[in-house]
Design an enzyme around this catalytic site. Structure first.
Site, mmCIF file in Angstrom:
data_model
loop_
_atom_site.group_PDB
_atom_site.id
_atom_site.type_symbol
_atom_site.label_atom_id
_atom_site.label_comp_id
_atom_site.label_asym_id
_atom_site.label_seq_id
_atom_site.Cartn_x
_atom_site.Cartn_y
_atom_site.Cartn_z
ATOM 1 N N LEU A 77 -9.758 -21.594 -2.672
ATOM 2 C CA LEU A 77 -10.487 -22.300 -2.583
ATOM 3 C C LEU A 77 -11.935 -21.734 -3.036
ATOM 4 O O LEU A 77 -13.061 -22.698 -3.635
ATOM 5 C CB LEU A 77 -10.602 -22.824 -1.031
ATOM 6 C CG LEU A 77 -11.981 -23.831 -0.607
ATOM 7 C CD1 LEU A 77 -11.435 -25.130 -1.592
ATOM 8 C CD2 LEU A 77 -11.808 -24.082 0.816
ATOM 9 N N GLY A 78 -12.092 -20.591 -3.034
ATOM 10 C CA GLY A 78 -13.439 -19.935 -3.421
ATOM 11 C C GLY A 78 -14.877 -20.005 -2.405
ATOM 12 O O GLY A 78 -15.740 -20.164 -2.667
ATOM 13 N N HIS A 131 0.855 -1.275 0.073
ATOM 14 C CA HIS A 131 -0.017 0.029 -0.063
ATOM 15 C C HIS A 131 0.861 1.250 0.016
ATOM 16 O O HIS A 131 0.336 2.248 -0.514
ATOM 17 C CB HIS A 131 -0.970 0.165 1.180
ATOM 18 C CG HIS A 131 -0.161 0.265 2.381
ATOM 19 N ND1 HIS A 131 -0.126 -0.932 3.378
ATOM 20 C CD2 HIS A 131 -0.138 1.657 3.169
ATOM 21 C CE1 HIS A 131 0.397 -0.148 4.490
ATOM 22 N NE2 HIS A 131 0.221 1.171 4.214
ATOM 23 N N GLY A 158 3.550 6.649 8.281
ATOM 24 C CA GLY A 158 4.939 6.747 7.702
ATOM 25 C C GLY A 158 5.944 5.479 7.949
ATOM 26 O O GLY A 158 6.668 5.238 7.734
ATOM 27 N N ASN A 159 5.320 4.740 9.166
ATOM 28 C CA ASN A 159 6.120 3.598 9.712
ATOM 29 C C ASN A 159 5.835 2.212 8.928
ATOM 30 O O ASN A 159 6.608 1.350 8.863
ATOM 31 C CB ASN A 159 5.707 2.961 11.163
ATOM 32 C CG ASN A 159 6.474 3.955 12.169
ATOM 33 O OD1 ASN A 159 5.895 4.808 13.136
ATOM 34 N ND2 ASN A 159 7.782 3.630 12.220
ATOM 35 N N SER A 160 4.924 2.267 8.155
ATOM 36 C CA SER A 160 4.182 1.050 7.194
ATOM 37 C C SER A 160 5.415 0.808 6.320
ATOM 38 O O SER A 160 6.189 1.744 5.662
ATOM 39 C CB SER A 160 3.264 1.537 6.315
ATOM 40 O OG SER A 160 2.028 1.050 7.115
ATOM 41 N N ILE A 213 -2.242 -0.171 12.237
ATOM 42 C CA ILE A 213 -2.572 0.049 13.597
ATOM 43 C C ILE A 213 -4.040 0.073 13.600
ATOM 44 O O ILE A 213 -4.856 0.416 12.692
ATOM 45 C CB ILE A 213 -2.003 1.392 14.091
ATOM 46 C CG1 ILE A 213 -2.645 2.689 13.155
ATOM 47 C CG2 ILE A 213 -0.651 1.386 14.078
ATOM 48 C CD1 ILE A 213 -2.055 3.896 13.554
ATOM 49 N N ASP A 217 0.189 -7.546 1.499
ATOM 50 C CA ASP A 217 0.571 -6.417 1.608
ATOM 51 C C ASP A 217 1.990 -5.975 1.522
ATOM 52 O O ASP A 217 2.499 -5.138 2.287
ATOM 53 C CB ASP A 217 0.058 -5.583 2.884
ATOM 54 C CG ASP A 217 0.066 -4.092 2.713
ATOM 55 O OD1 ASP A 217 0.273 -3.629 1.837
ATOM 56 O OD2 ASP A 217 -0.130 -3.292 3.819
#
Length: 353
Positions: free
Chosen positions: A268-269, A105, A211-213, A231, A135
């Protein structure tokens, strides 16, 4: 007040979503680029046994980077439609070949990316690959070998609740910020940017802010135990409940992105819920049309109890079991329907993006 998982767009404030977004982009001034040289070799970050927060910071800080993204015409990731042109996050050096790990992201909708190292040197980077289902993203940074100090990935399956941890990143554009805390819980679930579930997440009370991501969550040996991603917050800031993608997931996904730029997940769906009866297993709430589950004859209300003979006690256990398989694998599912036990072979498909 309802707690929410926070994803912050490249604007002046937080955008709070009900679930599934990361906690970590923030508007920032563009860093000035520096000249780059070909990548040849790298000096790994030093490794010792244990230490203080200061020791971990000294050991790992040169390997942690600030990422500034110039966004495409779609605007800020998850934001109100493009009011700002830049976003920011964190990352860390993965190997000697110039690969940097961050969150997907953070670089979503990027038209250009710059990576700033702890000494202030800034280099251009390209997005090598992303996996929205976990992610995670890998950047290819055009930096000299002297700049590249890879961090080591720890075995997240050996983590213990209560052990000390350290986070390094660029909250609110404040590069090289260190915070500390403990592993608050293990095996949490997060919702990925594309709506799927990330299992095995590490919960921590180390302060994680916008900003830590993409930055590392480290053990006291300076090894990466997770990638800080989300978070849960009433305020939009750190309330002491942060989540990181576990390092074993990072190891698996990033190696695939480095090798080929894409990741395929088994599928699997079905929609799943915990059985209302209180019995063990994962109850099927929905069978999506045209999926492997539909072709195998599974129905809403079925309670899946095993995969290849291994018992399944919960939704998370079933999801984790499927995640260890590959598209095209055939699994034998045990399930209960109307009080009777059944088994069926299912050939797994490829998860839609």
């Amino acid at each position: 007040m309802r707690k929410s998982v926070v994803k912050v767009a490249a604007g002046a404030g937080a955008v709070v979503l009900a679930a599934g977004a990361g906690a970590a982009t923030y508007a920032a001034l563009e860093d000035s680029p520096s000249s780059a040289a070909p990548v040849t070799a790298a000096t790994p970050a030093a490794a010792t046994s244990g230490g203080t927060v200061s020791d971990v910071y000294d050991r790992a800080n040169d390997s942690v980077v600030e990422i500034t993204v110039t966004l495409g015409s779609g605007g800020a990731p998850g934001g109100p439609g493009g009011g700002a042109s830049q976003a920011q996050g964190s990352g860390f050096v993965y190997d000697a070949n110039g690969h940097v790990v961050t969150n997907a992201h953070v670089v979503d909708n990027a038209s250009s990316v710059k990576v700033r190292f702890a000494n202030g040197n800034t280099y251009d980077a390209t997005v090598l690959g992303t996996d929205p289902s976990t992610d995670l993203a890998v950047l290819d940074v055009d930096a000299p070998s002297s700049q590249l100090r890879p961090l080591t990935l720890a075995d997240s399956s050996s983590l213990e609740v209560g052990q000390d941890v350290v986070a390094i990143g660029s909250p609110f554009g404040l590069e090289n910020t260190v915070t500390s805390g403990v592993v608050s819980a293990l095996d949490r679930s997060m919702q990925a940017p594309n709506g799927y579930t990330i299992n095995g997440a590490v919960q921590t009370d180390a302060a994680i802010n916008h900003g830590n991501s993409g930055g590392p969550l480290l053990d006291m040996d300076g090894r990466v135990i997770g990638v800080n991603s989300q978070i849960e917050s009433d305020s939009g800031g750190s309330d002491g409940v942060g989540f990181a993608v576990p390092s074993n997931t990072v190891k698996s996904i990033v190696s695939q992105l480095v090798d080929g730029g894409t990741v395929e997940h088994a599928y699997l769906g079905v929609g799943l819920t915990e059985p209302q009866s209180g019995e063990a297993g994962a109850e099927v709430s929905e069978v999506r049309s045209g999926t492997p589950a539909a072709e195998a004859g599974l129905q809403a209300g079925d309670r899946i109890t095993s995969v290849d003979g291994d018992s399944v006690a919960s939704v998370q256990q079933l999801q984790s079991a499927i995640e260890t398989r590959k598209p095209g694998d055939t699994v034998k599912l045990g399930y209960a329907r109307d009080g009777a036990s059944h088994t069926v072979n299912v050939t797994l498909g490829t998860r839609p993006s």
